[in-house]
Scaffold this motif. Structure first.
Motif, PDB file in Angstrom:
ATOM      1  N   SER A  49       0.813  -1.210   0.000  1.00 53.94           N
ATOM      2  CA  SER A  49       0.000   0.000   0.000  1.00 53.94           C
ATOM      3  C   SER A  49       0.844   1.256   0.000  1.00 53.94           C
ATOM      4  O   SER A  49       0.403   2.314  -0.428  1.00 53.94           O
ATOM      5  CB  SER A  49      -0.937   0.006   1.212  1.00 53.94           C
ATOM      6  OG  SER A  49      -0.178   0.017   2.410  1.00 53.94           O
ATOM      7  N   ASN A  54      -2.228   8.234  -3.482  1.00 56.95           N
ATOM      8  CA  ASN A  54      -3.503   8.525  -2.840  1.00 56.95           C
ATOM      9  C   ASN A  54      -4.641   8.593  -3.852  1.00 56.95           C
ATOM     10  O   ASN A  54      -5.782   8.310  -3.522  1.00 56.95           O
ATOM     11  CB  ASN A  54      -3.410   9.859  -2.090  1.00 56.95           C
ATOM     12  CG  ASN A  54      -2.506   9.759  -0.894  1.00 56.95           C
ATOM     13  OD1 ASN A  54      -2.351   8.681  -0.333  1.00 56.95           O
ATOM     14  ND2 ASN A  54      -1.896  10.871  -0.502  1.00 56.95           N
ATOM     15  N   SER A  57      -6.684   5.408  -4.075  1.00 56.91           N
ATOM     16  CA  SER A  57      -7.114   4.793  -2.819  1.00 56.91           C
ATOM     17  C   SER A  57      -8.443   4.051  -2.957  1.00 56.91           C
ATOM     18  O   SER A  57      -8.677   3.051  -2.288  1.00 56.91           O
ATOM     19  CB  SER A  57      -7.245   5.859  -1.730  1.00 56.91           C
ATOM     20  OG  SER A  57      -8.204   6.832  -2.101  1.00 56.91           O
ATOM     21  N   THR A  60      -7.702   0.660  -4.393  1.00 58.81           N
ATOM     22  CA  THR A  60      -7.008  -0.152  -3.402  1.00 58.81           C
ATOM     23  C   THR A  60      -7.979  -0.690  -2.364  1.00 58.81           C
ATOM     24  O   THR A  60      -7.964  -1.871  -2.011  1.00 58.81           O
ATOM     25  CB  THR A  60      -5.918   0.688  -2.698  1.00 58.81           C
ATOM     26  OG1 THR A  60      -5.105   1.295  -3.683  1.00 58.81           O
ATOM     27  CG2 THR A  60      -5.063  -0.174  -1.792  1.00 58.81           C
ATOM     28  N   ASP A  61      -8.831   0.191  -1.833  1.00 59.38           N
ATOM     29  CA  ASP A  61      -9.808  -0.235  -0.838  1.00 59.38           C
ATOM     30  C   ASP A  61     -10.735  -1.307  -1.398  1.00 59.38           C
ATOM     31  O   ASP A  61     -11.055  -2.292  -0.736  1.00 59.38           O
ATOM     32  CB  ASP A  61     -10.657   0.960  -0.382  1.00 59.38           C
ATOM     33  CG  ASP A  61      -9.816   1.965   0.388  1.00 59.38           C
ATOM     34  OD1 ASP A  61      -8.702   1.587   0.805  1.00 59.38           O
ATOM     35  OD2 ASP A  61     -10.272   3.105   0.574  1.00 59.38           O
ATOM     36  N   ALA A 271      -5.698   0.770   2.823  1.00 62.40           N
ATOM     37  CA  ALA A 271      -5.207   2.115   2.530  1.00 62.40           C
ATOM     38  C   ALA A 271      -5.516   3.099   3.645  1.00 62.40           C
ATOM     39  O   ALA A 271      -4.781   4.051   3.862  1.00 62.40           O
ATOM     40  CB  ALA A 271      -5.818   2.613   1.218  1.00 62.40           C
TER      41      ALA A 271
END
Length: 282
Positions: A49, A54, A57, A60-61, A271
């Protein structure tokens, strides 16, 4: 007529260029998601991560939540026989995302479970069992009182040395997350012995720089095996709490503390999980 054909030719070339660009862009997005998925599957999420910007994000989540059930978290523990430790152990054993819980202690637990592995160790010889401290997240719930320990030196060994040795072994063996039960008002500069040694331990654990560290500072605990003085202390605080007084000293149950610890540990690698957190007012 020649102008019209030339115009059509330009439009055709632009359209082909646009289609080629669109296809390449789609390929880039596909490669990105493949790269992201491989990273979350084959590397520690806490390390991976850190490579993600950013701006990504959300992706990623999303992927982390989809794959979370496949993580099969392995948890490590010391202090599983204490009031908070018993609740943490119970929650971990009941959690479907946890496939194994390794408890390190001086004596074997009475409790048995298919996911539970007990390791009887000598805390004075941490190097002898260091290689067994391998997993995803470690919980340190160990603690004693001056009365039970018999001396300040003996209490320091339990409340600082034993827990720091456990944390250091975990860090050296690649454990990504560490959860520590500390105390309200813990500070290495405190004038009081108990809160001072708790603060010293916090500083030592923080310096190890785990990928994720949670230090929880509970107030007065509501525990099933509380002594008479603790019971009256809890009742007094609860009385004042009813009138909106001493809210920051609100007593909390060991079940509440344990639930926060396990819930936080399960976010490690996502994240939104911070690298370091002190939870003291909840």
């Amino acid at each position: 007529m020649l102008v019209s054909d030339e115009s059509k030719g330009k439009k055709g070339r632009l359209k082909r260029l646009y289609i080629q660009f669109e296809n390449k862009l789609k390929s880039c997005f596909v490669l990105w998601y493949v790269f992201l998925a491989c990273g979350l599957l084959f590397f520690r999420p806490a390390l991976f991560s850190g490579l993600i910007s950013n701006r990504f994000s959300i992706e990623t989540d999303f992927l982390f939540l989809m794959m979370k059930g496949r993580q099969n978290m392995k948890a490590l523990m010391i202090g599983a026989s204490g009031a908070v430790g018993r609740e943490v152990l119970r929650l971990l054993l009941e959690d479907n995302d946890v496939h194994e819980v390794v408890v390190f202690g001086r004596k074997p637990l009475v409790q048995t479970h298919a996911k539970l592995q007990m390791e009887c160790v000598d805390f004075n010889q941490p190097q002898a069992w260091a290689d067994k401290v391998r997993g995803d997240v470690a919980f340190s719930c160990l603690g004693t009182t001056l009365k039970d320990a018999g001396s300040k030196a003996a209490q320091y060994r339990v409340d600082v040395d034993y827990q720091y040795d456990f944390a250091r072994n975990a860090r050296r063996k690649g454990v990504a997350g560490f959860v520590l039960v500390s105390s309200a008002l813990a500070s290495a500069q405190s004038r009081f012995f108990y809160t001072r040694i708790k603060g010293e331990l916090e500083d030592k654990v923080r310096a190890l720089a785990f990928a994720h560290t949670l230090i929880i500072r509970p107030n007065t605990l509501i525990r099933p095996d509380a002594r008479a003085g603790e019971i009256w202390g809890v009742r007094a605080l609860q009385f004042f709490n009813r009138f909106g007084l001493l809210q920051k000293q609100r007593p909390m149950s060991v079940q509440e503390v344990a639930a926060r610890m396990v819930a936080a540990a399960k976010t490690f690698g996502s994240a939104e999980a911070p690298a370091f957190t002190i939870l003291q007012e909840f």
